[in-house]
Structure formats: structure tokens, C-alpha cells
Design a protein around this motif. Structure first.
Motif, mmCIF file in Angstrom:
data_model
loop_
_atom_site.group_PDB
_atom_site.id
_atom_site.type_symbol
_atom_site.label_atom_id
_atom_site.label_comp_id
_atom_site.label_asym_id
_atom_site.label_seq_id
_atom_site.Cartn_x
_atom_site.Cartn_y
_atom_site.Cartn_z
ATOM 1 N N LEU A 159 0.861 -1.180 0.000
ATOM 2 C CA LEU A 159 0.000 0.000 0.000
ATOM 3 C C LEU A 159 0.894 1.225 0.000
ATOM 4 O O LEU A 159 1.756 1.380 0.871
ATOM 5 C CB LEU A 159 -0.905 0.006 1.241
ATOM 6 C CG LEU A 159 -1.996 1.080 1.272
ATOM 7 C CD1 LEU A 159 -3.034 0.828 0.180
ATOM 8 C CD2 LEU A 159 -2.671 1.117 2.644
ATOM 9 N N LEU A 188 -10.392 1.032 1.942
ATOM 10 C CA LEU A 188 -9.450 1.928 2.615
ATOM 11 C C LEU A 188 -10.139 2.636 3.775
ATOM 12 O O LEU A 188 -11.343 2.904 3.744
ATOM 13 C CB LEU A 188 -8.897 2.953 1.628
ATOM 14 C CG LEU A 188 -8.177 2.381 0.398
ATOM 15 C CD1 LEU A 188 -7.774 3.511 -0.540
ATOM 16 C CD2 LEU A 188 -6.970 1.549 0.801
ATOM 17 N N VAL A 224 -6.037 -0.625 5.348
ATOM 18 C CA VAL A 224 -6.785 -1.394 4.354
ATOM 19 C C VAL A 224 -7.254 -2.706 4.968
ATOM 20 O O VAL A 224 -6.527 -3.347 5.739
ATOM 21 C CB VAL A 224 -5.937 -1.645 3.092
ATOM 22 C CG1 VAL A 224 -4.686 -2.443 3.404
ATOM 23 C CG2 VAL A 224 -6.769 -2.337 2.009
#
Length: 246
Positions: A159, A188, A224
Motif C-alpha cells: 500500500l 481503505l 486497508v
């Protein structure tokens, strides 16, 4: 010219030439049965087509006329008395049915046309939105004080967050994460301490995606998780990773 009574259907659909139209207009002044037939057929056509489409495809008129031309129209009976009225009623019903059938025969094609037009509009809207999103990404990546932060995710993938410290907007990139089922998606979260705020659901099933996030000022991290494809108000699975913003 063929028997003028047989022009009723074509006259209603404006499928006659100027000579036939003029002759039929004169005929209508002296023929009550044809005048009534024209009125009824126009009402039938209006009722069948009302609200069905706003902009018919160019081929619509040709298809209707083609259908009418392939449908045999009977002429009204001329017998006097009750038998004559029965024959006339039967003729009117057959003619009305022929025009109605012609209109209904192309209705399915018109519906398909409208569906296709809507798909075209949807695709154009999606293209415009994608271009706008790309411009936003470029603007963020062009910031002179851009900061990039990356973290690996449990289970694989990474990420990344691209953001100007002075801005409220950033680009988040998910790359190399394992694909998930089509009814699931990576979601997210913007973290305020230990409190997650929904920030966006990525493409269903995808392990690679990019999204522009707003409202990043004052947030501590981007996290996430895997959630239902429709998104969740709160995380329903373990956090796979988070990228600090400070």
C-alpha cells in the motif's frame, strides 16, 4: 391507385405520397367509416407509443412501414344492413390490428436501441470520470513537496500513499495484493487514532487499484481491510496494513 379504402393504415403512418394523401383527404370528407377508422388508429398508435421512446432510431419508420406493407389489409364490406355493418366492423378490427401489430413489432427493437443508447451514455460518462480522476492524480503527483510512504501488507502486496503534507488530498496505490472473490473488495480507511473512517472501496475482486482520497488532513494513517464489495461502515476483518501520514 388501389382501392382507396386500403390506404387507411398507410395514411395514419404517413406512408403515402403527396398524390395519395390529397386523394385520401378528399375521400375522408365523404367517407364516415374511413374518418372514424383514421381517428381510432391514431388513438391506438398514440396509446401504444406514448412514453415508449423519446428519440426513435432513424430506422424505426422504415421498419414500421415494412411491417405494414407485409400485412394484408382487407377492404370494408359494402353490403347493406346488418351484414354490411358486421363486415365493416371486421375490416376495421383487422386494419387496426395490422397497424397495432406493426407498431408492437418494432417496439422490441426500439427498446434494444434505448438500452444500447444508455450503455453508450454510461460508457461516455465513465470515460469522462476516468479522465477527470487521471487529471487529479497528475496534479497531486506534480506537487513539489510530494511525500511517498509505503508499507507491505499481510498476505502480500503493498500500500503506497502519495501526498503533499500541505494538501488535503492524496493518491493511494494498492499493488500486488492477492485477488479476492468478486463479492469482496479491498477497502481503505482513514485512521484518527484507533478510529477508522471509511475512505473508499476499491474495485471488486481486484488486488491492484488506484484511488484519490480527500479529507486526509488531521488523519494519522491510511489502513486497508477486505470487506464486502458494497463496502462497510466499520471494518469486518483484520487490518492488513496501514501507512502513517505523519
Amino acid at each position: 391507385m388501389s382501392d382507396i379504402h386500403t390506404l387507411v393504415g398507410a395514411y395514419v403512418l404517413d406512408a403515402v405520397d403527396d398524390l395519395e394523401r390529397a386523394a385520401f383527404d378528399r375521400h375522408l370528407a365523404d367517407c364516415d367509416s374511413c374518418a372514424a377508422e383514421v381517428g381510432e388508429l391514431r388513438e391506438t398508435a398514440a396509446r401504444l407509443t406514448d412514453g415508449a421512446w423519446s428519440v426513435p432510431p432513424p430506422r424505426l419508420r422504415a421498419e414500421v412501414l415494412g411491417q405494414v406493407s407485409r400485412t394484408r389489409q382487407e377492404r370494408p364490406g359494402r353490403l347493406p344492413g346488418r351484414d354490411g355493418r358486421t363486415a365493416l366492423s371486421r375490416w376495421r378490427a383487422v386494419t387496426a390490428g395490422a397497424v397495432a401489430a406493426a407498431i408492437l413489432a418494432v417496439a422490441a427493437g426500439v427498446t434494444g436501441y434505448l438500452v444500447q443508447q444508455q450503455r453508450v451514455r454510461d460508457e461516455r460518462a465513465a470515460t469522462v470520470a476516468a479522465r477527470a480522476e487521471l487529471e487529479r492524480v497528475r496534479d497531486i503527483l506534480d506537487e513539489p513537496d510530494l511525500v511517498v510512504r509505503r508499507e507491505g501488507l499481510a498476505g502480500g502486496g503493498r500500500l503506497s500513499v502519495f501526498r503533499s503534507p500541505a494538501g488535503d488530498t492524496g493518491v493511494v496505490l494498492l499493488a500486488g495484493a492477492p485477488p479476492v472473490p468478486d463479492d469482496r473488495a479491498y477497502q481503505l480507511w482513514l485512521m484518527e487514532g484507533s478510529t477508522p473512517r471509511p475512505a473508499g472501496v476499491l474495485a471488486a475482486g481486484a488486488g491492484d487499484d488506484t484511488v484519490v482520497l480527500t479529507g486526509m488532513s488531521g488523519r494519522d494513517a491510511v489502513a486497508v481491510t477486505v470487506e464486502p464489495a458494497t463496502g462497510s461502515a466499520q471494518p469486518t476483518s483484520a487490518v492488513l496494513g496501514s501507512v502513517p501520514l505523519g
